[in-house]
Design a protein around this motif. Sequence first.
Motif, PDB file in Angstrom:
ATOM      1  N   GLY A  50     -38.258  -2.927  12.841  1.00  0.00           N
ATOM      2  CA  GLY A  50     -39.262  -3.949  13.110  1.00  0.00           C
ATOM      3  C   GLY A  50     -40.413  -3.902  12.124  1.00  0.00           C
ATOM      4  O   GLY A  50     -40.870  -4.936  11.633  1.00  0.00           O
ATOM      5  N   ILE A  51     -40.877  -2.694  11.829  1.00  0.00           N
ATOM      6  CA  ILE A  51     -41.983  -2.540  10.883  1.00  0.00           C
ATOM      7  C   ILE A  51     -41.541  -2.935   9.477  1.00  0.00           C
ATOM      8  O   ILE A  51     -42.251  -3.644   8.760  1.00  0.00           O
ATOM      9  CB  ILE A  51     -42.508  -1.096  10.914  1.00  0.00           C
ATOM     10  N   MET A  52     -40.352  -2.497   9.078  1.00  0.00           N
ATOM     11  CA  MET A  52     -39.881  -2.807   7.729  1.00  0.00           C
ATOM     12  C   MET A  52     -39.684  -4.311   7.542  1.00  0.00           C
ATOM     13  O   MET A  52     -40.093  -4.877   6.519  1.00  0.00           O
ATOM     14  CB  MET A  52     -38.584  -2.071   7.437  1.00  0.00           C
ATOM     15  N   PHE A  53     -39.078  -4.963   8.512  1.00  0.00           N
ATOM     16  CA  PHE A  53     -38.857  -6.402   8.397  1.00  0.00           C
ATOM     17  C   PHE A  53     -40.185  -7.152   8.358  1.00  0.00           C
ATOM     18  O   PHE A  53     -40.335  -8.113   7.597  1.00  0.00           O
ATOM     19  CB  PHE A  53     -37.985  -6.902   9.553  1.00  0.00           C
ATOM     20  N   GLN A  54     -41.167  -6.729   9.168  1.00  0.00           N
ATOM     21  CA  GLN A  54     -42.463  -7.404   9.156  1.00  0.00           C
ATOM     22  C   GLN A  54     -43.165  -7.211   7.819  1.00  0.00           C
ATOM     23  O   GLN A  54     -43.747  -8.164   7.269  1.00  0.00           O
ATOM     24  CB  GLN A  54     -43.342  -6.883  10.300  1.00  0.00           C
ATOM     25  N   ILE A  55     -43.121  -5.997   7.285  1.00  0.00           N
ATOM     26  CA  ILE A  55     -43.767  -5.742   5.991  1.00  0.00           C
ATOM     27  C   ILE A  55     -43.122  -6.572   4.891  1.00  0.00           C
ATOM     28  O   ILE A  55     -43.817  -7.160   4.048  1.00  0.00           O
ATOM     29  CB  ILE A  55     -43.702  -4.233   5.662  1.00  0.00           C
ATOM     30  N   PHE A  56     -41.796  -6.658   4.873  1.00  0.00           N
ATOM     31  CA  PHE A  56     -41.123  -7.455   3.844  1.00  0.00           C
ATOM     32  C   PHE A  56     -41.461  -8.930   3.979  1.00  0.00           C
ATOM     33  O   PHE A  56     -41.657  -9.628   2.971  1.00  0.00           O
ATOM     34  CB  PHE A  56     -39.610  -7.230   3.912  1.00  0.00           C
ATOM     35  N   HIS A  57     -41.550  -9.425   5.205  1.00  0.00           N
ATOM     36  CA  HIS A  57     -41.912 -10.834   5.395  1.00  0.00           C
ATOM     37  C   HIS A  57     -43.344 -11.087   4.926  1.00  0.00           C
ATOM     38  O   HIS A  57     -43.625 -12.119   4.300  1.00  0.00           O
ATOM     39  CB  HIS A  57     -41.752 -11.229   6.862  1.00  0.00           C
ATOM     40  N   GLU A  58     -44.249 -10.149   5.211  1.00  0.00           N
ATOM     41  CA  GLU A  58     -45.644 -10.329   4.820  1.00  0.00           C
ATOM     42  C   GLU A  58     -45.831 -10.204   3.313  1.00  0.00           C
ATOM     43  O   GLU A  58     -46.639 -10.933   2.721  1.00  0.00           O
ATOM     44  CB  GLU A  58     -46.511  -9.296   5.546  1.00  0.00           C
ATOM     45  N   ARG A  59     -45.074  -9.296   2.680  1.00  0.00           N
ATOM     46  CA  ARG A  59     -45.249  -9.065   1.233  1.00  0.00           C
ATOM     47  C   ARG A  59     -44.416 -10.023   0.382  1.00  0.00           C
ATOM     48  O   ARG A  59     -44.862 -10.470  -0.679  1.00  0.00           O
ATOM     49  CB  ARG A  59     -44.864  -7.623   0.894  1.00  0.00           C
TER      50      ARG A  59
END
Length: 227
Positions: A50-59
């Motif tokens: 969840g954290i990795m997917f959110q970070i990739f979407h934000e970046r």
Amino acid sequence: MNLAIFDIDGTLTETNAVDEICFVQAFADAHSITQINTNWMQYHCVTDSGIMFQIFHERFGRPPADGELRDYKSCLVNLLETHRSRDSSLFAEISGASRALTRLNQESEWAVAVATGCWRASAELKLRAVGIRAEHLPAAFSEDGLSRETILKAAMSRAKQSYSQSRFDRIVSVGDAVWDVQAAGNLGIPFVGVGTGERGLRLRQAGATHVLEGYSDYEQLLDSLRK
């Protein structure tokens, strides 16, 4: 038969600190992503995936590709192994966890499973590092979903198959963090917390009515699971 589902970091293993260090460093080493927000409660899903997917979407405005996931996981495991080889004290079991897990799985009324927001490889490394044998237990990991609720459901499903049960009379989630309390509440299942000091206080404030400091008192664990 009843089912007890255990988290890993902070619940079975005292590895929250080293896990956070390596989790953040792996983003920098594998993908040159720095300045990670480590206030985990601010993420939609507090799991590795969840954290990795959110970070990739934000970046980057997209989810990570399969190759990027593999690179990240490999980097994370290597970092954890490096820290373990340098300082094994960073990896310890929660007091009495290994013995309690073994005893509970021998109880006729209880089945045991594992559900963690960690990637499988890092979770298995941490369990091995502290001497907890859990490879025979049904388990679910971050690969099984972005949310803790989805991961818990996957663990329940595998436990039914593993223990040849069409249903469990009682399912209890055992965890150490506020998001564990919330996930159990969202699924409508009882929760037992594990934590001392400030962590234990946060669990109680989040609604946990049973909070253990560890597993040295096995009868206390059983009593908490039954209530």
